[in-house]
Scaffold this motif. Structure first.
Motif, PDB file in Angstrom:
ATOM      1  N   SER A   1       0.800  -1.201  -0.001  1.00 55.46           N
ATOM      2  CA  SER A   1      -0.082   0.153   0.025  1.00 55.46           C
ATOM      3  C   SER A   1       0.856   1.300   0.113  1.00 55.46           C
ATOM      4  O   SER A   1       0.449   2.319  -0.639  1.00 55.46           O
ATOM      5  CB  SER A   1      -0.855   0.095   1.180  1.00 55.46           C
ATOM      6  OG  SER A   1      -0.059   0.083   2.308  1.00 55.46           O
ATOM      7  N   GLU A   2       1.858   1.261   0.576  1.00 56.47           N
ATOM      8  CA  GLU A   2       2.798   2.508   0.880  1.00 56.47           C
ATOM      9  C   GLU A   2       4.105   2.029   1.058  1.00 56.47           C
ATOM     10  O   GLU A   2       4.654   0.981   1.276  1.00 56.47           O
ATOM     11  CB  GLU A   2       2.408   3.319   2.079  1.00 56.47           C
ATOM     12  CG  GLU A   2       0.790   3.665   2.130  1.00 56.47           C
ATOM     13  CD  GLU A   2       0.724   4.848   3.511  1.00 56.47           C
ATOM     14  OE1 GLU A   2       0.625   5.857   3.308  1.00 56.47           O
ATOM     15  OE2 GLU A   2       0.758   3.975   4.363  1.00 56.47           O
ATOM     16  N   PHE A   3       5.130   3.033   0.772  1.00 55.28           N
ATOM     17  CA  PHE A   3       6.573   2.798   0.895  1.00 55.28           C
ATOM     18  C   PHE A   3       7.111   4.050   1.683  1.00 55.28           C
ATOM     19  O   PHE A   3       6.633   5.170   1.595  1.00 55.28           O
ATOM     20  CB  PHE A   3       7.333   2.673  -0.426  1.00 55.28           C
ATOM     21  CG  PHE A   3       7.352   3.836  -1.169  1.00 55.28           C
ATOM     22  CD1 PHE A   3       8.539   4.603  -1.262  1.00 55.28           C
ATOM     23  CD2 PHE A   3       6.368   4.251  -2.009  1.00 55.28           C
ATOM     24  CE1 PHE A   3       8.489   5.604  -2.060  1.00 55.28           C
ATOM     25  CE2 PHE A   3       6.350   5.255  -2.980  1.00 55.28           C
ATOM     26  CZ  PHE A   3       7.513   6.124  -3.039  1.00 55.28           C
ATOM     27  N   TYR A   4       8.205   3.883   2.489  1.00 58.10           N
ATOM     28  CA  TYR A   4       8.791   4.936   3.469  1.00 58.10           C
ATOM     29  C   TYR A   4      10.361   4.877   3.044  1.00 58.10           C
ATOM     30  O   TYR A   4      10.873   3.851   3.465  1.00 58.10           O
ATOM     31  CB  TYR A   4       8.432   4.692   4.683  1.00 58.10           C
ATOM     32  CG  TYR A   4       9.002   5.648   5.649  1.00 58.10           C
ATOM     33  CD1 TYR A   4       7.940   6.891   5.913  1.00 58.10           C
ATOM     34  CD2 TYR A   4      10.254   5.842   6.186  1.00 58.10           C
ATOM     35  CE1 TYR A   4       8.245   8.064   6.928  1.00 58.10           C
ATOM     36  CE2 TYR A   4      10.525   6.966   7.055  1.00 58.10           C
ATOM     37  CZ  TYR A   4       9.652   7.962   7.275  1.00 58.10           C
ATOM     38  OH  TYR A   4       9.835   9.186   8.129  1.00 58.10           O
ATOM     39  N   PRO A   5      11.064   5.717   2.223  1.00 54.85           N
ATOM     40  CA  PRO A   5      12.390   5.561   1.979  1.00 54.85           C
ATOM     41  C   PRO A   5      13.195   6.105   3.001  1.00 54.85           C
ATOM     42  O   PRO A   5      12.893   7.116   3.688  1.00 54.85           O
ATOM     43  CB  PRO A   5      12.463   6.588   0.725  1.00 54.85           C
ATOM     44  CG  PRO A   5      11.357   7.455   0.803  1.00 54.85           C
ATOM     45  CD  PRO A   5      10.417   6.838   1.541  1.00 54.85           C
ATOM     46  N   VAL A   6      14.228   5.598   3.280  1.00 56.49           N
ATOM     47  CA  VAL A   6      15.290   5.874   4.674  1.00 56.49           C
ATOM     48  C   VAL A   6      16.598   6.012   3.991  1.00 56.49           C
ATOM     49  O   VAL A   6      16.759   5.304   3.090  1.00 56.49           O
ATOM     50  CB  VAL A   6      15.006   5.150   5.936  1.00 56.49           C
ATOM     51  CG1 VAL A   6      13.708   5.387   6.457  1.00 56.49           C
ATOM     52  CG2 VAL A   6      15.437   3.944   5.590  1.00 56.49           C
ATOM     53  N   ARG A   7      17.373   6.716   4.744  1.00 50.95           N
ATOM     54  CA  ARG A   7      18.861   6.799   4.025  1.00 50.95           C
ATOM     55  C   ARG A   7      19.762   5.637   4.582  1.00 50.95           C
ATOM     56  O   ARG A   7      20.695   4.942   3.890  1.00 50.95           O
ATOM     57  CB  ARG A   7      19.639   8.096   4.457  1.00 50.95           C
ATOM     58  CG  ARG A   7      20.703   8.563   3.747  1.00 50.95           C
ATOM     59  CD  ARG A   7      21.092   9.865   4.189  1.00 50.95           C
ATOM     60  NE  ARG A   7      20.298  11.005   4.082  1.00 50.95           N
ATOM     61  CZ  ARG A   7      19.934  11.624   2.688  1.00 50.95           C
ATOM     62  NH1 ARG A   7      20.431  11.059   1.613  1.00 50.95           N
ATOM     63  NH2 ARG A   7      19.062  12.273   2.830  1.00 50.95           N
TER      64      ARG A   7
ATOM     65  N   LEU B   1       6.011  -0.777   3.186  1.00 53.10           N
ATOM     66  CA  LEU B   1       7.391  -1.079   2.771  1.00 53.10           C
ATOM     67  C   LEU B   1       8.102  -0.105   3.340  1.00 53.10           C
ATOM     68  O   LEU B   1       7.963   1.265   2.986  1.00 53.10           O
ATOM     69  CB  LEU B   1       7.279  -0.862   1.155  1.00 53.10           C
ATOM     70  CG  LEU B   1       8.662  -1.934   0.644  1.00 53.10           C
ATOM     71  CD1 LEU B   1       8.479  -3.425   1.099  1.00 53.10           C
ATOM     72  CD2 LEU B   1       8.517  -1.728  -0.889  1.00 53.10           C
ATOM     73  N   VAL B   2       9.247  -0.353   4.054  1.00 54.76           N
ATOM     74  CA  VAL B   2      10.145   0.418   4.298  1.00 54.76           C
ATOM     75  C   VAL B   2      11.584   0.189   3.387  1.00 54.76           C
ATOM     76  O   VAL B   2      11.976  -1.183   3.506  1.00 54.76           O
ATOM     77  CB  VAL B   2      10.819   0.700   5.786  1.00 54.76           C
ATOM     78  CG1 VAL B   2      11.925   1.369   6.154  1.00 54.76           C
ATOM     79  CG2 VAL B   2       9.466   1.154   6.565  1.00 54.76           C
TER      80      VAL B   2
ATOM     81  N   LEU C   1       5.776  -3.808   9.328  1.00 53.08           N
ATOM     82  CA  LEU C   1       6.570  -3.166   8.406  1.00 53.08           C
ATOM     83  C   LEU C   1       7.308  -4.229   7.697  1.00 53.08           C
ATOM     84  O   LEU C   1       8.130  -5.235   8.116  1.00 53.08           O
ATOM     85  CB  LEU C   1       7.305  -1.829   8.784  1.00 53.08           C
ATOM     86  CG  LEU C   1       6.727  -0.681   9.161  1.00 53.08           C
ATOM     87  CD1 LEU C   1       7.582   0.266   9.898  1.00 53.08           C
ATOM     88  CD2 LEU C   1       5.655   0.038   8.368  1.00 53.08           C
ATOM     89  N   ILE C   2       7.625  -4.052   6.205  1.00 54.60           N
ATOM     90  CA  ILE C   2       8.198  -4.863   5.370  1.00 54.60           C
ATOM     91  C   ILE C   2       9.633  -4.118   5.060  1.00 54.60           C
ATOM     92  O   ILE C   2       9.579  -2.935   4.408  1.00 54.60           O
ATOM     93  CB  ILE C   2       7.540  -5.281   4.045  1.00 54.60           C
ATOM     94  CG1 ILE C   2       6.093  -6.022   4.496  1.00 54.60           C
ATOM     95  CG2 ILE C   2       8.566  -6.209   3.356  1.00 54.60           C
ATOM     96  CD1 ILE C   2       6.175  -7.277   5.253  1.00 54.60           C
ATOM     97  N   LEU C   3      10.669  -4.795   5.133  1.00 58.04           N
ATOM     98  CA  LEU C   3      11.948  -4.055   4.807  1.00 58.04           C
ATOM     99  C   LEU C   3      12.514  -4.748   3.454  1.00 58.04           C
ATOM    100  O   LEU C   3      12.393  -5.749   3.108  1.00 58.04           O
ATOM    101  CB  LEU C   3      12.954  -4.531   5.789  1.00 58.04           C
ATOM    102  CG  LEU C   3      12.708  -3.801   7.366  1.00 58.04           C
ATOM    103  CD1 LEU C   3      13.908  -4.083   8.230  1.00 58.04           C
ATOM    104  CD2 LEU C   3      12.093  -2.388   7.367  1.00 58.04           C
ATOM    105  N   GLN C   4      12.800  -3.507   2.463  1.00 59.30           N
ATOM    106  CA  GLN C   4      13.223  -3.920   1.358  1.00 59.30           C
ATOM    107  C   GLN C   4      14.442  -3.111   1.035  1.00 59.30           C
ATOM    108  O   GLN C   4      14.636  -1.712   1.328  1.00 59.30           O
ATOM    109  CB  GLN C   4      12.379  -3.877   0.112  1.00 59.30           C
ATOM    110  CG  GLN C   4      12.884  -3.876  -1.040  1.00 59.30           C
ATOM    111  CD  GLN C   4      11.865  -3.573  -2.248  1.00 59.30           C
ATOM    112  OE1 GLN C   4      10.766  -4.571  -2.374  1.00 59.30           O
ATOM    113  NE2 GLN C   4      12.075  -2.598  -2.723  1.00 59.30           N
ATOM    114  N   GLY C   5      15.747  -3.520   0.396  1.00 61.59           N
ATOM    115  CA  GLY C   5      16.587  -2.934   0.168  1.00 61.59           C
ATOM    116  C   GLY C   5      17.963  -3.742  -0.083  1.00 61.59           C
ATOM    117  O   GLY C   5      18.061  -4.788  -0.363  1.00 61.59           O
TER     118      GLY C   5
END
Length: 235
Positions: free
Chosen positions: A43-49, A97-98, A64-68
């Motif tokens: 549904s949504e994503f949250y970008p972090v550094r 998603l984060v 939350l689901i982590l992807q990277g």
């Protein structure tokens, strides 16, 4: 419509983004992978550094689901790496998603002062162009190709030119002119010989290339809200 393209991430801080619409492009692979995840039902994503920020958010909210990725490789402790094929054929139920990547999430965060932020890729450039045209003829557009380690990226700049080919541009910055020429003169198959693509081939990820380099196969448009930090797929 006025357009400029930052030809490397080193230029991101050179632009006054107030009142502008920013477009973020990371063909290999972040914006392509994000599109696949959202189209599959995230549904949504949250970008972090940083990786640490993502893990901290997961501790606060285990749903939350982590992807990277880092240097093209999946991050230990994350649910997914940065391949779009992780999501193809799946059906999610509105999970959030984060994400953090080497290049793409930094490009998004660099655009936080823009009036609106749109994410696109080779698969969705035509759809993004249609959305941008709906915003009006007086749009002031800045395109941020995510690049590679702060440097120029062939496929991201080519995608910027692809996007521009669908837009009624009236004023062209020099970077936009360069992206336009690259798109018009370089066949898409040549992108398989770029630096990013060469690394993926060495990692036996040629199927990712096939997926990421399929032009205008999606109608999805991704937007990101700098105020909340969350982005989504437009309805």
């Amino acid at each position: 419509m006025t357009v400029e393209v930052a030809l490397s991430p080193a230029e991101f801080g050179k632009y006054d983004l107030k009142g502008k619409t920013a477009v973020i492009i990371d063909v290999l692979r972040f914006t392509t992978t994000l599109l696949a995840a959202l189209e599959a039902g995230m549904s949504e994503f949250y970008p972090v550094r940083t990786v640490e920020e993502a893990l901290d958010l997961k501790k606060q909210d285990p749903s939350l689901i982590l992807q990277g990725e880092r240097e093209f490789m999946a991050v230990p402790g994350f649910d997914y790496g940065n391949s779009p094929l992780c999501h193809v054929g799946k059906r999610y139920s509105g999970e959030r998603l984060v994400c953090t990547t080497t290049n793409g999430t930094n490009a998004i965060l660099a655009a936080r002062e823009a009036e609106q932020v749109v994410l696109t890729s080779i698969r969705s450039a035509k759809a993004a162009a249609s959305y941008l045209m709906e915003q009006g003829d007086d749009l002031d557009l800045i395109i941020f190709p995510a690049g590679l380690h702060g440097r120029f990226s062939l496929e991201d700049t080519w995608c910027a030119g692809q996007l521009l080919s669908h837009l009624p541009v009236t004023e062209w910055g020099d970077g936009a002119k360069a992206a336009k020429i690259l798109f018009e003169r370089m066949p898409i198959e040549e992108l398989r010989n770029g630096e990013d693509a060469t690394i993926l081939k060495k990692l036996n990820s040629e199927q990712d290339l096939d997926y990421c380099l399929a032009p205008d196969t999606s109608t999805g448009v991704i937007i990101w809200d700098a105020q909340t930090g969350w982005g989504r797929l437009l309805d």
